[in-house]
Scaffold this motif. Structure first.
Motif, mmCIF file in Angstrom:
data_model
loop_
_atom_site.group_PDB
_atom_site.id
_atom_site.type_symbol
_atom_site.label_atom_id
_atom_site.label_comp_id
_atom_site.label_asym_id
_atom_site.label_seq_id
_atom_site.Cartn_x
_atom_site.Cartn_y
_atom_site.Cartn_z
ATOM 1 N N TRP A 98 8.546 8.843 1.390
ATOM 2 C CA TRP A 98 7.665 7.721 1.040
ATOM 3 C C TRP A 98 6.516 8.196 0.188
ATOM 4 C CZ3 TRP A 98 3.154 9.521 2.852
ATOM 5 C CH2 TRP A 98 2.963 9.913 4.185
ATOM 6 N N ALA A 99 5.846 7.227 -0.429
ATOM 7 C CA ALA A 99 4.585 7.517 -1.105
ATOM 8 C C ALA A 99 3.609 6.407 -0.756
ATOM 9 C CB ALA A 99 4.786 7.595 -2.607
ATOM 10 N N GLY A 148 8.873 3.399 0.650
ATOM 11 C CA GLY A 148 9.799 4.517 0.564
ATOM 12 C C GLY A 148 11.143 4.160 1.123
ATOM 13 N N VAL A 207 0.827 -1.208 0.000
ATOM 14 C CA VAL A 207 0.000 0.000 0.000
ATOM 15 C C VAL A 207 0.861 1.257 0.000
ATOM 16 C CG1 VAL A 207 -2.168 -0.879 0.920
ATOM 17 C CG2 VAL A 207 -0.333 -0.309 2.498
#
Ligand code: HAM
Length: 420
Positions: A303-304, A283, A280
């Motif tokens: 992060w993404a 990063g 989900v």
């Protein structure tokens, strides 16, 4: 192909599900905003070069998945497959790193594009909310970001996610490991493409999902055994900070990620209800990326989180977000004159900050009341000729069913009072 069909691998966000998407974006962004991250927005496309150099010439993202195009002016562009390279490019261009305040902490939200084989949870157009902290090497920063992502997911009610953590080493120790790994891999029974990968990006071979490949990797040298003292100490500090914050993680030495810019800390958030596309979010640290794209040395971490998959994760856990109806008041006019008057009332309510909607199209009372119900409004205003002659409207509480006449001049104040 039907005329009304979104392109392959894409889908539209429509009400009411779209409200969940907005709420997820907001829930991920909120802890970032509260932690000193400023909002940044970059173009949906960049020069191809940026991603080739930044994400890595040997990655699937660059070799297979980029949407590239040549403009009429001859520029080679690519729809952005990810956000980190763009955000760093933008920060360098705006000299944010020279403003004296490091790290430069930024968050973003937007659409990304990868020409992947579509399947559940994997799309060609998807949404991320991301964060990047640029210009500082400090394990507290790595910990902060992981803690904030954990906080965001928890605030949504998610529980069945796990955090996988690894260190990929730095420019001192990784090359030594890389060579040891290559020597090991060259002796294995592998297909041509994987053999090529050994020479370009051997760590990615560890990530191979095929069982027959994994079986041969059991005795592969472990990066853990090659980490230099500085990387080891750094990683231990990140782990200790997470533990102190009560954030549970799993050490996963197979976690290599699909982008080439990572150094030291890498992590992924996986959800157990999603099947194959379980990541989900992800990063890590990218201490060399700035130099890779022609900038100064700027150690960074970020992060993404994937919005699409986060929504799927909510559905997998059966979580329905408590999304309040947006309309508080619904106006139902009966007749021409009432239409004019009530529309005036609605406009006044909206200007006073009360969310109001209107039965358009001159429908009858029954149909209009159905719409009022569907809107979720707490109150309806109904007015016909007789009401107007008396200078009143009928104010109905949709919860209790109670209805009473309120003077037109007092409607706004009365509703403001009742809605608190
Ligand atoms: P990534 O792991 O490639 O990392 O993507 C992050 C998240 O975006 C994934 O975990 C997933 O939820 C979502 N995602 C990626 N591809 C797709 C797809 N085809 N369909 C649906 N969702 C997808 C990055 O993009 C890095 N830029 C993260 C980062 C920021 N590293 C440092 N800073």
């Amino acid at each position: 192909m039907s005329t009304f069909q979104a392109p392959k691998g894409t889908y539209d966000l429509t009400p009411p599900r779209s409200a969940t998407f907005l709420a997820v974006r907001e829930a991920i962004a909120a802890p970032l905003r509260d932690s000193g991250y400023g909002y940044i927005e970059t173009p949906g496309f960049e020069n191809v070069e940026l991603f080739a150099r930044g994400v890595g010439e040997s990655t699937d993202i660059v070799t297979k998945e980029m949407y590239t195009l040549t403009t009429k002016g001859g520029d080679q562009l690519a729809l952005r497959p990810e956000g980190t390279a763009s955000v760093l490019r933008a920060a360098l261009e705006a000299n944010l790193h020279k403003a004296g305040n490091l790290p430069v902490k930024l968050w973003y939200s937007g659409s990304y594009y990868r020409y992947e084989r579509p399947q559940a949870g994997r799309y060609r157009h998807f949404s991320q909310v991301g964060a990047e902290a640029i210009g500082t090497e400090d394990p507290v920063l790595d910990a902060e970001l992981i803690i904030l992502a954990d906080q965001a997911y928890r605030s949504l009610g998610l529980r069945q996610f796990r955090i996988l953590l690894n260190s990929l080493g730095d420019k001192e120790c990784r090359p030594v490991y890389r060579e040891a790994l290559q020597t090991f891999l060259r002796d294995l029974d592998l297909d041509e493409e994987t053999r090529r990968r050994i020479e370009i990006n051997p760590l990615r071979v560890l990530d191979d999902k095929r069982a027959d490949v994994q079986k041969q990797l059991t005795d592969a040298p472990k990066l853990r055994d090659y980490l230099c003292d500085a990387c080891k100490a750094y990683h231990e500090e990140v782990r200790a900070l997470l533990t102190a914050a009560g954030v549970v993680f799993e050490d996963d030495e197979k976690l290599v990620r699909g982008l080439d810019y990572y150094t030291r800390t890498t992590f992924e958030f996986v959800h157990d209800g999603l099947g194959a596309q379980s990541a989900v979010g992800g990063g890590g640290r990218y201490d060399g990326l700035s130099e890779m794209i022609g900038g100064p040395e700027l150690p960074s971490v970020g992060w993404a989180l994937g919005v699409d998959r986060t929504v799927l994760a909510l559905e997998a856990e059966g979580i329905e977000l408590d999304l309040p109806y947006t309309t508080s008041v619904y106006a139902v006019p009966l007749g021409e004159e009432a239409r004019r008057v009530l529309f005036g009332v609605v406009t006044g309510l909206r200007r006073a900050g009360i969310a109001a909607d209107f039965a358009f199209g001159g429908r009858g009372l029954k149909g209009a009341m159905k719409s009022a119900n569907r809107s979720g409004a707490r109150y309806t205003l109904v007015a016909g000729e007789r009401d107007l002659a008396e200078g009143v409207v009928q104010l109905k509480d949709m919860e209790s069913g109670e209805q009473n006449a309120v003077p037109l001049t007092e409607v706004a104040a009365e509703l403001a009072k009742r809605l608190g």
